[in-house]
Design an enzyme around this catalytic site. Sequence first.
Site, PDB file in Angstrom:
ATOM      1  N   GLY A 122       0.922  -1.135   0.000  1.00  0.00           N
ATOM      2  CA  GLY A 122       0.000   0.000   0.000  1.00  0.00           C
ATOM      3  C   GLY A 122       0.948   1.167   0.000  1.00  0.00           C
ATOM      4  O   GLY A 122       1.756   1.290   0.912  1.00  0.00           O
ATOM      5  N   THR A 123       0.893   2.051  -0.994  1.00  0.00           N
ATOM      6  CA  THR A 123       2.108   2.802  -1.264  1.00  0.00           C
ATOM      7  C   THR A 123       1.833   4.161  -1.858  1.00  0.00           C
ATOM      8  O   THR A 123       0.702   4.495  -2.184  1.00  0.00           O
ATOM      9  CB  THR A 123       2.953   1.992  -2.273  1.00  0.00           C
ATOM     10  OG1 THR A 123       4.238   2.519  -2.326  1.00  0.00           O
ATOM     11  CG2 THR A 123       2.340   2.030  -3.635  1.00  0.00           C
ATOM     12  N   THR A 124       2.896   4.940  -1.985  1.00  0.00           N
ATOM     13  CA  THR A 124       2.860   6.143  -2.815  1.00  0.00           C
ATOM     14  C   THR A 124       4.077   6.101  -3.711  1.00  0.00           C
ATOM     15  O   THR A 124       5.207   6.028  -3.231  1.00  0.00           O
ATOM     16  CB  THR A 124       2.931   7.414  -1.957  1.00  0.00           C
ATOM     17  OG1 THR A 124       2.034   7.294  -0.877  1.00  0.00           O
ATOM     18  CG2 THR A 124       2.581   8.625  -2.784  1.00  0.00           C
ATOM     19  N   LYS A 165      11.259   0.103  -3.051  1.00  0.00           N
ATOM     20  CA  LYS A 165      10.303  -0.199  -4.112  1.00  0.00           C
ATOM     21  C   LYS A 165      10.815   0.225  -5.475  1.00  0.00           C
ATOM     22  O   LYS A 165      10.104   0.080  -6.469  1.00  0.00           O
ATOM     23  CB  LYS A 165       8.972   0.509  -3.835  1.00  0.00           C
ATOM     24  CG  LYS A 165       8.397   0.081  -2.506  1.00  0.00           C
ATOM     25  CD  LYS A 165       7.080   0.746  -2.214  1.00  0.00           C
ATOM     26  CE  LYS A 165       6.776   0.606  -0.745  1.00  0.00           C
ATOM     27  NZ  LYS A 165       5.556   1.243  -0.333  1.00  0.00           N
ATOM     28  N   ASP A 188       7.799   5.710  -1.267  1.00  0.00           N
ATOM     29  CA  ASP A 188       7.980   5.611   0.181  1.00  0.00           C
ATOM     30  C   ASP A 188       8.634   4.257   0.460  1.00  0.00           C
ATOM     31  O   ASP A 188       9.149   3.631  -0.463  1.00  0.00           O
ATOM     32  CB  ASP A 188       6.623   5.738   0.886  1.00  0.00           C
ATOM     33  CG  ASP A 188       5.743   4.533   0.617  1.00  0.00           C
ATOM     34  OD1 ASP A 188       5.236   3.935   1.577  1.00  0.00           O
ATOM     35  OD2 ASP A 188       5.591   4.182  -0.561  1.00  0.00           O
TER      36      ASP A 188
END
Lengths: 217, 277
Positions: free
Chosen positions: A16-18, A50, A33
């Site tokens: 779950g990310t940006t 990531k 992130d």
Amino acid sequence: MEKHYADSQTKGVSTGTTILAVTFDGGVIIGSDSRASIGGEYVSSKTINKLIQLHDQIFCCIAGSLADAQAITKAAKFHLSFHSVQMENPPLVMAAASVLKELCYKNKEELQAGFITAGWDRKKGPQVYVVSLGGMLISQPFTIAGSGSTFIYGYTDAKYKPNMTREECQQFAINALTLAMGRDNVSGGVVHLVVITEKGVEHVVVPGDKLPKFHDE
Amino acid sequence: MATLSVCRPPVGGFSFENCKRNAVLENEVSKLGCNLPAARKTGTTICGVVFKDGIVLGADTRATEGMVVADKNCSKIHYISPNIYCCGAGTAADTEMTTQIISSNLELHSLSTGRLPRVATANRMLKQMLFRYQGYIGAALVLGGVDCMGPHLYSIYPHGSTDKLPYVTMGSGSLAAMAVFEDRYKPDMEEEEAKQLVRDAIAAGIFNDLGSGSNVDLCVIMKGKVDYLRPHDEANKKGVRTGEYKYKRGTTGVLSKTVTPLDLDVVEETVQTMDTS
């Protein structure tokens, strides 16, 4: 775009990310992130990277199920290195994005991962491509994705200018990621940035305490 | 003439249709009030830490079957190769078989290369196998070992994602153990310090999580040496009974006694030799 998967159940560990990628005058900055979570409740890793290097000057960032993303990027890395040996030239960024798109589209029933591919090649210079959940591939001057991106659409639409300088672009990326991490519970940790230009690749890490503050009490 | 539907060519890979059918059946059975038998899980606390000269892996020793403890002293630290060990949480059968399969394959690989296997190789084999089964193999593993490139520690999730970190915990007691690690982990610890830290993390899981219990097993892996300490710490000894609960002979009075002898004759006698060699 990515909000659909953020609401549905992702399996196992998810990022779950940006994530975002922005072109500037002479290169492209790709950033993310560093949090991986399970079920939106437990942070399984605070320091996951990531930003995966697919080739010398092509990076991709991952969103969605971590298992699917790791499997896809490993397959894509192999594909690209084989392709570049066959072509006797470094691969185009479009080629890297297409490889990811093929894998996502052909296996769309089983997979739950989205990617942003960014890099520099001699034909078109700095480029950004986004490969979404079902396998759509489009090119954009800048793009944001992940569950935290919903909170910064307004900010990025307002603040993006074409042909920024490298410093302006870096500040823009850091600000955008900080704002998203501040509002999204499944994004957090440190900010990873990779600056890709004709000359090469530079990795910038901004730890939590060095991030800009926006009315934080 | 156009066809009404496009025939889908056979897709490669596994078909998980039966898993969906099983889930539906389980729902219907639970509506009738009964439950399908639960697989034995190792609701567990496992953890690992990198210290100055190598790796310390730790595990509790309780195996549960629903709400009952099935095994009070099971071994959760599995052998992969002389320099690599793996702790397993999740379904007991899955962790056993997965680690055995990868251990065999890794031995063949090591004979083929002529070198001691690397931890990254074991990690890659485990993650590719678990990803192929899309999370239906319920094995969450902590893989640690020392190879030519130094000590390495990985955590591997059932869906096939892995993390390379200096300290990891897995299992139902992972939150309790991680709390201890987050408080006291330092890079480049000495061996005794690292063993104490892992022991305390597992103890936190044992005493605060219902799915973990009994003793603490440790495995210390260094270059050229492995200490498999089972048990390292008997945190839960069985209590000693303080009272005598047997009744003395004669407590129950005998009212009457009848003896009836049975007349039995030998009718037939056969001898069968057994090959006991």
